[in-house]
Design a protein around this motif. Structure first.
Motif, PDB file in Angstrom:
ATOM      1  N   GLY A  33      -0.115 -39.653   8.327  1.00 42.29           N
ATOM      2  CA  GLY A  33       0.209 -38.222   8.351  1.00 42.29           C
ATOM      3  C   GLY A  33       0.190 -37.658   9.758  1.00 42.29           C
ATOM      4  N   ARG A  34      -0.831 -38.063  10.532  1.00 39.31           N
ATOM      5  CA  ARG A  34      -0.926 -37.587  11.911  1.00 39.31           C
ATOM      6  C   ARG A  34       0.219 -38.127  12.765  1.00 39.31           C
ATOM      7  N   LEU A  35       0.614 -39.374  12.509  1.00 38.21           N
ATOM      8  CA  LEU A  35       1.743 -39.963  13.234  1.00 38.21           C
ATOM      9  C   LEU A  35       3.031 -39.212  12.930  1.00 38.21           C
ATOM     10  N   CYS A  36       3.263 -38.908  11.659  1.00 39.10           N
ATOM     11  CA  CYS A  36       4.486 -38.179  11.271  1.00 39.10           C
ATOM     12  C   CYS A  36       4.518 -36.793  11.902  1.00 39.10           C
ATOM     13  N   LEU A  37       3.362 -36.102  11.894  1.00 42.64           N
ATOM     14  CA  LEU A  37       3.303 -34.779  12.517  1.00 42.64           C
ATOM     15  C   LEU A  37       3.550 -34.882  14.016  1.00 42.64           C
ATOM     16  N   GLY A  38       3.012 -35.922  14.650  1.00 45.00           N
ATOM     17  CA  GLY A  38       3.233 -36.125  16.079  1.00 45.00           C
ATOM     18  C   GLY A  38       4.700 -36.357  16.403  1.00 45.00           C
ATOM     19  N   LEU A  39       5.373 -37.159  15.564  1.00 46.73           N
ATOM     20  CA  LEU A  39       6.802 -37.404  15.770  1.00 46.73           C
ATOM     21  C   LEU A  39       7.614 -36.117  15.611  1.00 46.73           C
ATOM     22  N   LEU A  40       7.216 -35.296  14.632  1.00 49.08           N
ATOM     23  CA  LEU A  40       7.911 -34.025  14.416  1.00 49.08           C
ATOM     24  C   LEU A  40       7.755 -33.114  15.634  1.00 49.08           C
ATOM     25  N   VAL A  41       6.540 -33.016  16.166  1.00 42.88           N
ATOM     26  CA  VAL A  41       6.290 -32.167  17.340  1.00 42.88           C
ATOM     27  C   VAL A  41       7.019 -32.717  18.555  1.00 42.88           C
ATOM     28  N   LEU A  42       7.025 -34.038  18.731  1.00 39.92           N
ATOM     29  CA  LEU A  42       7.730 -34.648  19.859  1.00 39.92           C
ATOM     30  C   LEU A  42       9.232 -34.381  19.770  1.00 39.92           C
ATOM     31  N   SER A  43       9.794 -34.479  18.561  1.00 41.50           N
ATOM     32  CA  SER A  43      11.226 -34.195  18.365  1.00 41.50           C
ATOM     33  C   SER A  43      11.545 -32.754  18.733  1.00 41.50           C
ATOM     34  N   PHE A  44      10.664 -31.829  18.320  1.00 40.60           N
ATOM     35  CA  PHE A  44      10.867 -30.417  18.648  1.00 40.60           C
ATOM     36  C   PHE A  44      10.807 -30.204  20.160  1.00 40.60           C
ATOM     37  N   THR A  45       9.890 -30.895  20.826  1.00 39.67           N
ATOM     38  CA  THR A  45       9.762 -30.774  22.284  1.00 39.67           C
ATOM     39  C   THR A  45      11.039 -31.233  22.979  1.00 39.67           C
ATOM     40  N   ILE A  46      11.574 -32.366  22.530  1.00 39.96           N
ATOM     41  CA  ILE A  46      12.816 -32.885  23.123  1.00 39.96           C
ATOM     42  C   ILE A  46      13.973 -31.926  22.846  1.00 39.96           C
ATOM     43  N   TYR A  47      13.968 -31.318  21.660  1.00 35.36           N
ATOM     44  CA  TYR A  47      15.015 -30.339  21.310  1.00 35.36           C
ATOM     45  C   TYR A  47      15.024 -29.160  22.279  1.00 35.36           C
ATOM     46  N   LEU A  48      13.841 -28.761  22.771  1.00 35.23           N
ATOM     47  CA  LEU A  48      13.748 -27.605  23.668  1.00 35.23           C
ATOM     48  C   LEU A  48      14.336 -27.888  25.053  1.00 35.23           C
ATOM     49  N   ILE A  49      14.311 -29.130  25.495  1.00 34.60           N
ATOM     50  CA  ILE A  49      14.672 -29.457  26.883  1.00 34.60           C
ATOM     51  C   ILE A  49      16.101 -29.051  27.251  1.00 34.60           C
ATOM     52  N   PRO A  50      17.126 -29.301  26.409  1.00 33.05           N
ATOM     53  CA  PRO A  50      18.485 -28.877  26.786  1.00 33.05           C
ATOM     54  C   PRO A  50      18.632 -27.364  26.982  1.00 33.05           C
ATOM     55  N   GLY A  51      17.676 -26.600  26.467  1.00 31.55           N
ATOM     56  CA  GLY A  51      17.719 -25.153  26.679  1.00 31.55           C
ATOM     57  C   GLY A  51      17.666 -24.788  28.153  1.00 31.55           C
ATOM     58  N   LEU A  52      17.086 -25.644  28.982  1.00 28.48           N
ATOM     59  CA  LEU A  52      17.043 -25.404  30.425  1.00 28.48           C
ATOM     60  C   LEU A  52      18.426 -25.490  31.050  1.00 28.48           C
ATOM     61  N   TRP A  53      19.323 -26.182  30.372  1.00 23.40           N
ATOM     62  CA  TRP A  53      20.701 -26.321  30.860  1.00 23.40           C
ATOM     63  C   TRP A  53      21.656 -25.370  30.130  1.00 23.40           C
ATOM     64  N   GLY A  54      21.082 -24.403  29.408  1.00 29.40           N
ATOM     65  CA  GLY A  54      21.920 -23.387  28.773  1.00 29.40           C
ATOM     66  C   GLY A  54      22.185 -23.578  27.307  1.00 29.40           C
ATOM     67  N   ALA A  55      21.585 -24.589  26.665  1.00 30.70           N
ATOM     68  CA  ALA A  55      21.774 -24.769  25.222  1.00 30.70           C
ATOM     69  C   ALA A  55      21.209 -23.563  24.477  1.00 30.70           C
ATOM     70  N   PRO A  56      21.876 -23.104  23.397  1.00 30.87           N
ATOM     71  CA  PRO A  56      21.452 -21.859  22.726  1.00 30.87           C
ATOM     72  C   PRO A  56      20.143 -21.955  21.966  1.00 30.87           C
ATOM     73  N   LEU A  57      19.733 -23.161  21.521  1.00 27.74           N
ATOM     74  CA  LEU A  57      18.476 -23.354  20.776  1.00 27.74           C
ATOM     75  C   LEU A  57      18.376 -22.391  19.598  1.00 27.74           C
ATOM     76  N   LYS A  58      19.320 -22.499  18.678  1.00 25.66           N
ATOM     77  CA  LYS A  58      19.411 -21.550  17.565  1.00 25.66           C
ATOM     78  C   LYS A  58      18.197 -21.588  16.646  1.00 25.66           C
ATOM     79  N   LEU A  59      17.499 -22.728  16.582  1.00 22.56           N
ATOM     80  CA  LEU A  59      16.323 -22.821  15.711  1.00 22.56           C
ATOM     81  C   LEU A  59      15.227 -21.847  16.124  1.00 22.56           C
ATOM     82  N   ILE A  60      15.166 -21.510  17.412  1.00 26.83           N
ATOM     83  CA  ILE A  60      14.107 -20.614  17.888  1.00 26.83           C
ATOM     84  C   ILE A  60      14.703 -19.401  18.606  1.00 26.83           C
ATOM     85  N   SER A  61      15.886 -18.981  18.198  1.00 18.65           N
ATOM     86  CA  SER A  61      16.587 -17.915  18.929  1.00 18.65           C
ATOM     87  C   SER A  61      15.794 -16.617  18.998  1.00 18.65           C
ATOM     88  N   ALA A  62      14.857 -16.406  18.053  1.00 20.50           N
ATOM     89  CA  ALA A  62      14.095 -15.156  18.040  1.00 20.50           C
ATOM     90  C   ALA A  62      12.942 -15.150  19.040  1.00 20.50           C
TER      91      ALA A  62
END
Length: 674
Positions: free
Chosen positions: A468-497
């Protein structure tokens, strides 16, 4: 043939809408004497179907809130508190990332005043507000409240003369004068603000608060301060009760007592501050900063730096009362749980109250009910079915892991409040890239923590990590990687608010981007949406258009215009539209809500509406009404270098599809080139 008829009907409907100055809200007023010196001023609006007016409590960074201003107030009268409103609707606006608050169908606003000068015979008031449907309109209404000497009172509203489609192209704007419309309105009682029926959107907002609070209660349940108390408490009730039925009854009373304690807390918070005051505080710069500091303190506590605890003497006194037995003793047992577990539940409760405050109304009560229900249910259910205790996981280091994860989430949320304050003050200290870097760091460290690479002060030794802890860690890591393209102008619609908007950026082109092809901007120009060169001054834009011999596209817009942003995001960005706006026209954006004052020499009285033109926004609003006979935004006009319309059949266009917008642009540009 049907398609042709549909297009013709749509064109006629659009032409009719844009053929006159729109005024979708009809206002009436009343004044009532409350005492020898105090009076209640009431503004009533009937709003046309599908239109809505934004409340005075609409958060900063969203649409324009309603404002009431009074003339000659000093030395004549005082305002008693904040103006009270009838029922409003709260809905999340994904364009601005805020909860917008608005009236629909009808609105009532009441302001109490206290006369200081007994010689005052009339009160001059002015309403400034934004009303929207598919387009937005910024309106200013002036009223005169005569101090009552009779049973009825007259209010004077200044409105512009409506201009019809037939005379729109030939009208002499200098001949239009404002008309004083008198409305005889019976006085209304000061304590009866009309409450429209509850609306579905408001109900959805409360349901969302309830479910967030409910799941937060379960999270609190899985902390070291609460979870170990479940078997202890259930064991107490089963052993002390003479029968199984009595044990179940006492457990239910215990659970209900927990709910009552937390609901009472929500009620007290709402009662002390007031529903409207809570909402106003949550949108205030200083309180956003205070919320940020509180959440950082809560997060630091959860991460293990220290514990937030109530005085031990409180727990001892309450615990001594629990020995009294009966319902009173059970109630004190529930209170003891709330006090003893405060170091774990306090930060969560505090965060919930902050979030609920942003919704106003009874949201804090609903939030505390959801939280306490989730907290109380396990105690009641395990007392009813003691055998279930065998299925509970054993207490251990995983409880502290839950607490640490909550601490990281609290820390990430804290920066949303700091961002709100920075946006309002326009300090540009926490721009989009900085915000995203902070979140990437927070969730990146959380992923390392879940993978066991770092530990916190109260963690147990970790020989391995669970699935369970491994799965949660993978989920958080995936979210972290998702945020990185936002530095290059990606809209990041999942967290637009959450992060600041795209334009509130340190690097307009994204990190590593360049201004290739646009290194030398014309004088008075700047880069607008999608890197389009745009002017916000008509004269400078016109001068540039003459040098490059291109048609002008006037964009009547607003900083707080929702549909203006939607057109820019969804239509201007289209591959068939963007090259036209970048290369074939000179774009001039005129902001009708620009509150910067004009110099005294530039201020004047409008010949069209009779309004005092005091700000840059007033100037462009008057220009739009007098020249194009409408007051809606967004509004787009294509003109030649002499200011003549290029689209004769459809001089202006507003909130439309990509196809219609493209056709309109090409028709105007084609005529310019002939």
């Amino acid at each position: 043939m049907k398609k042709l008829l549909f297009i013709l009907f749509a064109f006629l409907a659009f032409t009719k809408v844009n053929a006159q100055v729109l005024d979708p809200a009809k206002w009436t007023t009343a004044i009532e004497k409350k005492s020898e010196t105090n009076y209640i001023l009431t503004f009533n609006a009937v709003i046309e179907k599908d239109w809505h007016i934004y409340s005075q409590f609409t958060p900063d960074g969203g649409p324009l809130p309603l404002e009431i201003t009074f003339k000659d107030q000093k030395g004549n009268f005082e305002l008693v508190g904040k103006a009270k409103e009838s029922k409003t609707t709260t809905a999340f606006n994904d364009v601005f990332g805020v909860n917008e608050i608005f009236f629909h169908d009808k609105a009532q606003i009441q302001q109490e005043i206290k006369l200081v000068n007994p010689k005052v015979t009339a009160i001059q008031a002015e309403l400034n507000y934004q009303i929207c449907k598919e387009v937005c309109i910024n309106l200013e209404k002036k009223f005169t409240f005569k101090i009552p000497g009779t049973t009825t009172n007259t209010a004077v509203e200044i409105v512009p003369v409506a201009v019809t489609a037939q005379n729109a192209t030939q009208i002499d704007t200098a001949s239009i004068v404002p008309v004083a419309v008198e409305k005889s309105v019976p006085a209304v009682k000061a304590n009866t603000v009309e409450q429209p029926k509850s609306d579905p959107a408001s109900q959805r907002g409360l349901w969302s608060i309830f479910f967030i609070a409910f799941f937060s209660g379960f999270a609190a349940l899985l902390t070291p301060c609460v979870f170990p108390m479940i078997p202890m408490t259930v064991s107490f009730f089963t052993k002390q009760s003479k029968t199984k039925a009595a044990g179940i009854k006492n457990a239910i009373i215990y659970g209900v007592s927990i709910i009552l304690i937390y609901v009472l807390l929500g009620f007290v918070v709402t009662w002390i501050f007031g529903a409207d005051a809570l909402n106003a505080l949550s949108t205030n710069v200083y309180f956003n900063i205070i919320f940020f500091i509180l959440l950082v303190v809560f997060a630091t506590s959860f991460l293990g730096a220290f514990e937030i605890m109530l005085p031990n003497s409180w727990a001892n006194k309450v615990d001594s009362q629990a020995d009294r037995g009966g319902i009173i003793g059970i109630l004190f047992m529930a209170l003891a749980l709330a006090i003893v577990s405060f170091s774990c539940t306090g930060p969560i409760v505090g965060t919930l109250l902050v979030d609920a405050a942003s919704k106003g109304g009874i949201a804090p009560i609903v939030g505390m009910f959801g939280f306490s229900l989730a907290l109380a249910l396990p105690f009641m259910l395990f007392a009813m079915f003691p055998g279930w205790l065998n299925s509970l996981p054993k207490s251990g280091g995983w409880l502290n892991t839950v607490k640490v994860v909550l601490g990281f989430l609290e820390l990430a949320l804290a920066f949303k409040f700091l961002s709100n304050a920075d946006l309002v003050l326009q300090l540009h200290l926490l721009e989009r890239e900085v915000f995203l870097v902070i979140w990437i760091a927070i969730f990146g460290v959380l992923a390392f923590y879940l993978f066991g690479k770092i530990t916190m002060p109260h963690d147990s030794p970790l020989s391995h990590i669970s699935v369970g802890r491994l799965c949660l860690g993978l989920l958080v890591l995936s979210f972290t990687i998702y945020l990185i393209p936002g530095l290059w102008g990606a809209p990041l619609k999942l967290i637009s608010a959450f992060p600041p908007p795209m334009e509130y950026s340190e690097s307009p082109y994204g990190v590593g981007g360049s201004n290739a092809g646009n290194t030398a901007l014309p004088e008075g120009a700047k880069l607008g949406p999608h890197q389009i060169v745009v002017f916000d001054d008509y004269d400078k834009g016109l001068a540039y258009a003459k040098t490059v011999n291109k048609p002008i596209m006037l964009d009547f817009t607003g900083h707080a215009c929702v549909n203006c942003r939607k057109m820019e995001n969804n239509v201007w960005s289209d591959k068939s539209i963007l090259p036209i706006l970048k290369n074939e026209v000179v774009l001039i954006s005129l902001y009708v809500d620009d509150q910067r004052p004009l110099s005294k020499s530039e201020q004047f009285t409008s010949k069209t509406t009779g309004a005092e033109i005091e700000t840059i926004g007033d100037k462009w609003t008057d220009f739009m009404i007098s020249k194009y006979n409408t007051n809606t935004q967004p509004l787009y006009v294509l003109t030649d270098l002499q200011g003549n319309n290029l689209n004769e059949k459809q001089p202006t266009i507003s909130y439309v599809s990509v196809e219609e917008y493209e056709s309109w642009l090409k028709a105007g540009i084609s005529k310019f080139r002939k």
